[in-house]
Design an enzyme around this catalytic site. Structure first.
Site, short mmCIF file in Angstrom:
data_model
loop_
_atom_site.label_atom_id
_atom_site.label_comp_id
_atom_site.label_asym_id
_atom_site.label_seq_id
_atom_site.Cartn_x
_atom_site.Cartn_y
_atom_site.Cartn_z
N ASP A 150 16.05 31.12 16.54
CA ASP A 150 15.51 31.98 15.49
C ASP A 150 15.34 31.52 14.38
O ASP A 150 16.36 30.21 13.84
CB ASP A 150 16.57 33.16 16.07
CG ASP A 150 15.56 34.54 15.75
OD1 ASP A 150 15.82 34.58 14.46
OD2 ASP A 150 15.13 35.64 15.89
N ILE A 189 9.32 28.68 13.03
CA ILE A 189 8.18 28.07 14.18
C ILE A 189 7.18 28.13 13.17
O ILE A 189 5.83 27.82 14.27
CB ILE A 189 8.25 29.31 15.68
CG1 ILE A 189 7.41 31.19 14.78
CG2 ILE A 189 9.10 29.00 16.36
CD1 ILE A 189 6.37 31.57 15.72
N ASN A 213 8.04 34.21 21.75
CA ASN A 213 8.26 35.87 21.48
C ASN A 213 8.83 35.83 19.84
O ASN A 213 8.01 37.36 19.42
CB ASN A 213 9.39 36.17 22.46
CG ASN A 213 10.37 37.01 22.03
OD1 ASN A 213 9.97 38.06 22.06
ND2 ASN A 213 11.08 36.90 20.79
N TYR A 256 -1.44 42.54 12.13
CA TYR A 256 -0.43 42.03 13.54
C TYR A 256 -1.74 42.03 14.79
O TYR A 256 -1.84 41.10 15.39
CB TYR A 256 -0.28 43.26 13.57
CG TYR A 256 0.99 43.07 14.70
CD1 TYR A 256 2.22 42.35 14.27
CD2 TYR A 256 0.95 44.17 16.01
CE1 TYR A 256 3.40 42.02 15.68
CE2 TYR A 256 1.94 44.09 16.75
CZ TYR A 256 2.30 43.19 17.41
OH TYR A 256 3.62 43.10 18.39
N LYS A 293 -2.58 38.88 17.54
CA LYS A 293 -2.25 39.00 19.28
C LYS A 293 -3.14 38.50 19.56
O LYS A 293 -3.00 38.45 20.56
CB LYS A 293 -1.71 40.13 19.30
CG LYS A 293 -0.30 39.85 18.11
CD LYS A 293 1.23 39.61 19.20
CE LYS A 293 2.78 39.78 18.06
NZ LYS A 293 3.42 38.59 19.10
N1 LIG Z 1 9.17 46.58 20.13
C1 LIG Z 1 8.17 45.85 20.49
O1 LIG Z 1 7.66 47.82 20.75
C2 LIG Z 1 7.18 45.15 21.18
C3 LIG Z 1 5.52 45.68 20.89
C4 LIG Z 1 4.70 44.23 21.05
C5 LIG Z 1 5.25 43.75 21.64
N2 LIG Z 1 6.29 43.36 20.63
C6 LIG Z 1 6.52 41.24 20.36
O2 LIG Z 1 7.72 40.97 20.93
C7 LIG Z 1 8.16 40.03 20.07
C8 LIG Z 1 9.47 40.05 19.74
O3 LIG Z 1 9.29 42.07 19.27
P1 LIG Z 1 11.14 42.45 18.99
O4 LIG Z 1 10.80 43.66 18.82
O5 LIG Z 1 12.20 42.24 19.88
O6 LIG Z 1 11.04 41.46 17.41
P2 LIG Z 1 12.58 41.99 16.35
O7 LIG Z 1 12.21 41.87 14.84
O8 LIG Z 1 13.48 43.11 17.12
O9 LIG Z 1 13.07 40.19 16.88
C9 LIG Z 1 11.85 39.21 16.44
C10 LIG Z 1 12.60 37.96 16.42
O10 LIG Z 1 12.01 36.69 15.57
C11 LIG Z 1 12.85 36.71 14.49
N3 LIG Z 1 11.75 35.33 14.52
C12 LIG Z 1 11.41 35.63 12.73
N4 LIG Z 1 10.25 35.19 12.52
C13 LIG Z 1 10.57 34.50 13.00
C14 LIG Z 1 9.96 32.67 12.28
N5 LIG Z 1 9.13 32.39 11.97
N6 LIG Z 1 10.43 31.80 12.98
C15 LIG Z 1 12.03 32.13 14.74
N7 LIG Z 1 12.09 33.37 14.59
C16 LIG Z 1 11.08 34.09 14.16
C17 LIG Z 1 13.59 36.84 14.21
O11 LIG Z 1 14.35 36.68 13.15
C18 LIG Z 1 14.23 37.93 15.12
O12 LIG Z 1 15.34 37.66 15.95
C19 LIG Z 1 6.97 40.10 19.37
O13 LIG Z 1 6.28 38.76 19.44
C20 LIG Z 1 6.18 41.36 19.29
O14 LIG Z 1 5.28 41.29 18.44
C21 LIG Z 1 7.34 43.44 20.32
#
Ligand SMILES: NC(=O)c1ccc[n+]([C@@H]2O[C@H](COP(=O)([O-])OP(=O)(O)OC[C@H]3O[C@@H](n4cnc5c(N)ncnc54)[C@H](O)[C@@H]3O)[C@@H](O)[C@H]2O)c1
Length: 244
Positions: free
Chosen positions: A34, A58, A84, A148, A152
């Site tokens: 992270d 990443i 993720n 976004y 995706k």
């Molecule tokens: N929460 C939802 O409803 C939802 C729905 C569909 C898809 N997603 C996808 O699931 C994944 C996780 O989502 P979440 O809701 O847990 O998000 P979140 O914001 O709670 O957590 C995301 C994590 O990714 C880290 N991050 C961001 N940029 C980064 C980088 N460049 N390198 C390394 N780490 C990085 C952040 O610091 C954070 O800890 C994402 O890809 C998101 O698009 C989430």
């Protein structure tokens, strides 16, 4: 080394945190990746000896190379990668600055591609491995998410291509498309928006990060052998039908 190694990106919070917790419970040595060093370090400490935090953006090629060099030096191989990490920068297209398109595509798509490139090369040499990419139901289309959704949709396409390219080397590549999941990302939405989104769900509920971790565990289970190139929706049915 008989211990299996898993790398989880975006593992400091939300869905990534639940996946990291699950992989430790599944007895993987789990590398939490992270840019949020404080939460990442703390979680790895809480998870104990089978968890390690490595700070890495990443979307940075040198950073990703250094991450895999470190993991390879210490553990020799990598069994599972869960891509993720992801961000949102929502707006209708006529108000969206180009920087917000670039940033979202850079992390969600290019970052996932970079991780897949290095992991896929390594797993091809090993002749084994699992890659799970966290896409989103939003790849089907969401107003205000042109950046976004496009990123995706790219992750879904990337997953399908890698399944074709890596299948004969014993590497299975799948995507999970979460719907509305209760994480710091969705908790930032105004309450009335959250309520509307829940109302639009067939289940009338949000999913939990553990629902995504369950799907990851299934895709990485050694009994799961013949599934590749697929996108599994974990979305309370939101991907079905046209809405009303
Ligand atoms: N929460 C939802 O409803 C939802 C729905 C569909 C898809 N997603 C996808 O699931 C994944 C996780 O989502 P979440 O809701 O847990 O998000 P979140 O914001 O709670 O957590 C995301 C994590 O990714 C880290 N991050 C961001 N940029 C980064 C980088 N460049 N390198 C390394 N780490 C990085 C952040 O610091 C954070 O800890 C994402 O890809 C998101 O698009 C989430």
């Amino acid at each position: 080394m008989d211990k299996r190694i898993a790398i989880i990106t975006g593992a400091a919070k939300g869905i990534g945190k639940a996946i990291a917790e699950r992989m430790v419970n599944e007895n993987y040595t789990t590398i939490l990746v992270d840019v949020d060093n404080e939460n990442g370090e703390k979680l790895a400490n809480d998870l104990g000896a089978n968890a390690r935090f490595i700070s890495c953006d990443i979307s940075n090629e040198n950073g990703v190379t250094a991450l895999f060099d470190a993991v390879k030096n210490e553990f020799g191989s990598v069994d599972v990668i869960v891509n993720n990490a992801g961000i949102i920068r929502d707006n209708v297209i006529w108000k969206m600055p180009v920087e917000d398109f670039d940033k979202v595509v850079d992390i969600n798509l290019k970052g996932t591609w970079l991780m897949c490139k290095v992991a896929g090369t390594l797993m091809r040499e090993q002749q084994s491995g699992r890659i799970v990419n966290i896409a989103s139901r939003a790849w089907l289309g969401n107003r205000g998410q042109s950046n976004y959704s496009a990123s995706k949709a790219g992750v879904v396409g990337l997953t399908r291509v890698l399944a074709l390219e890596l299948g004969k080397y014993g590497v299975l590549v799948n995507a999970i498309a979460p719907g509305l999941i209760d994480t710091p990302l969705t908790q930032k939405l105004p309450e009335n928006v959250q309520e509307k989104l829940i109302e639009a769900q067939p289940t009338k509920s949000m999913g939990q990060p553990e629902d995504i971790a369950n799907a990851v565990a299934f895709l990485c289970d050694s009994n799961t052998q013949f599934i590749t190139g697929q996108t599994i929706y974990v979305d309370g049915g939101k991907s079905i039908g046209a809405g009303l």
